[in-house]
Design an enzyme around this catalytic site. Structure first.
Site, PDB file in Angstrom:
ATOM      1  N   HIS A 239       0.824  -1.206   0.000  1.00  0.00           N
ATOM      2  CA  HIS A 239       0.000   0.000   0.000  1.00  0.00           C
ATOM      3  C   HIS A 239       0.861   1.261   0.000  1.00  0.00           C
ATOM      4  O   HIS A 239       0.365   2.352  -0.276  1.00  0.00           O
ATOM      5  CB  HIS A 239      -0.927   0.022   1.226  1.00  0.00           C
ATOM      6  N   ASP A 309      -4.572  -5.996  -8.110  1.00  0.00           N
ATOM      7  CA  ASP A 309      -4.875  -5.346  -6.845  1.00  0.00           C
ATOM      8  C   ASP A 309      -5.133  -3.873  -7.188  1.00  0.00           C
ATOM      9  O   ASP A 309      -4.874  -3.418  -8.307  1.00  0.00           O
ATOM     10  CB  ASP A 309      -3.698  -5.504  -5.879  1.00  0.00           C
TER      11      ASP A 309
END
Length: 389
Positions: A239, A309
């Site tokens: 992230h 993702d």
């Protein structure tokens, strides 16, 4: 993708009418008519009772290039207003929507109303409605009190199967048809950001529970294995950066591949590619790597739908090579992803993303056959949901 504990995402549906003046040759050109979203002229729809493969082939023949490309995107629109969510999907012709925390209302009944609205525009071709419902640390539904991976990995695999079957029933009851819920990563490192989310700390235990999770969801919701080729070899969080490790093919095949192989054998319909680089195989992030897509197909035998993702994560790393969302989308499709998942920011226009991929097809960077193959796979998968009910 992870994000915060209650995040979720929503929205997508395909606009598959032939635009006026674009019925002929629409698969190879982007018309101004299509781009300005004028009212489409309906074309004959395939019968709702057609088998998914036949339905997909017939429907594909009536689609413009832009409609095909738009269907490869799973995006997010904020809020819980059913009409606004449906309008978002319809306006852009999306193939899917991801429900984040800001889409989850207080009750299952209210969420069911949202998803019903998303399906209402075209009941024979519902959008993929995805959610990250792993349990434990990543739980989007406040009423899901079932255990997550941290508790399940100390129990026999049949417990995992029962829990995922119950969770799948919760999701189906509120109209979610795709769960990003099976973490196939493997690590015994307590410092790894994903340590609390893995179903096993070694290849054998992870494989058994990954297979059990897919078996539990089978026939109720679509199952996703994430994050291929496996996040467990590094403790960095994708992230915030692109994790990398000097893992070579042999190490990956022994340590990381078994759980994905087991989930594929159990019938998982979707594999999510992670933003991580095992530099002994390819220096590029797996999500943008043709090498890793070939390995998944040729060595693990997976020929279903692949999805990135959240591509926003690449932008959030701050690395200049990933600053352009549209360029990332083009690279992801060119690498072999069937679908792009993106929780876009306020500065991201879905039309810009779609147009960028269309332009890449028109100038030869992406083969038209690649788009047709991806669009057909998603049409078939989406129609199978309607047929199954």
């Amino acid at each position: 993708m992870q994000r915060h504990r209650w995040m979720t995402a929503v929205a997508l549906v395909m606009l598959v009418s032939t635009l006026a003046g674009c019925a002929a040759g629409g698969s190879t050109s982007l018309s101004a008519h299509a781009r300005t979203h004028r009212s489409p002229v309906p074309s004959p729809a395939p019968a709702a009772t057609d088998p998914p493969a036949a339905y997909a082939d017939e429907r594909l023949g009536n689609m413009t290039l832009r409609q095909k490309v738009a269907g490869l995107f799973m995006l997010h629109a904020p809020g819980t207003d059913p009409a606004a969510l449906r309008q978002f999907v319809d306006r852009h012709g999306l193939g899917g929507v991801i429900l984040m925390g800001d889409n989850v209302p207080a009750t299952p009944e209210a969420l069911a109303s949202e998803t019903a609205a998303l399906r209402s525009s075209d009941p024979d071709l519902p959008p993929l409605i995805g959610i990250d419902e792993e349990g434990g640390d990543v739980t989007r539904l406040p009423w899901d009190g079932l255990p997550g991976a941290e508790a399940l990995r100390s129990q026999p695999p049949d417990v995992t199967q029962r829990v995922f079957a119950q969770r799948a029933a919760l999701l189906k009851a509120v109209g979610v048809n795709l769960n990003f819920g099976t973490v196939a990563d493997v690590t015994a490192d307590p410092n790894s950001f994903i340590a609390d989310r893995v179903l096993g700390t070694d290849p054998a235990s992870a494989a058994a529970r990954v297979a059990a999770s897919v078996t539990g969801e089978r026939g109720t919701v679509l199952s996703t294995l994430k994050h291929f080729p496996g996040h467990g070899e590094t403790d960095a969080d994708s992230h915030h950066t692109v994790p990398n490790a000097p893992v070579d093919h042999d190490r990956w095949a022994a340590q990381d591949a078994p759980s994905f192989r087991a989930g594929i054998a159990a019938g998982a319909e979707v594999v999510m590619f992670g933003h991580l680089a095992y530099t002994g195989v390819d220096a590029a992030p797996a999500s943008l790597s043709p090498v890793w897509h070939r390995i998944l197909a040729d060595e693990l035998g997976f020929h279903g739908v692949t999805i990135t993702d959240d591509l926003r994560m690449l932008q959030d790393t701050g690395l200049p090579q990933y600053a352009d969302a549209a360029a990332n989308a083009v690279a992801a499709i060119a690498a072999g992803n069937t679908m792009i998942l993106l929780v876009q920011g306020a500065d991201t226009d879905p039309d810009v993303l779609i147009d960028a991929v269309v332009a890449a097809v028109q100038d030869g960077r992406i083969a038209p056959s690649r788009i047709d193959s991806d669009a057909r796979a998603l049409l078939e998968l989406r129609h199978s949901i309607a047929v199954r009910g």
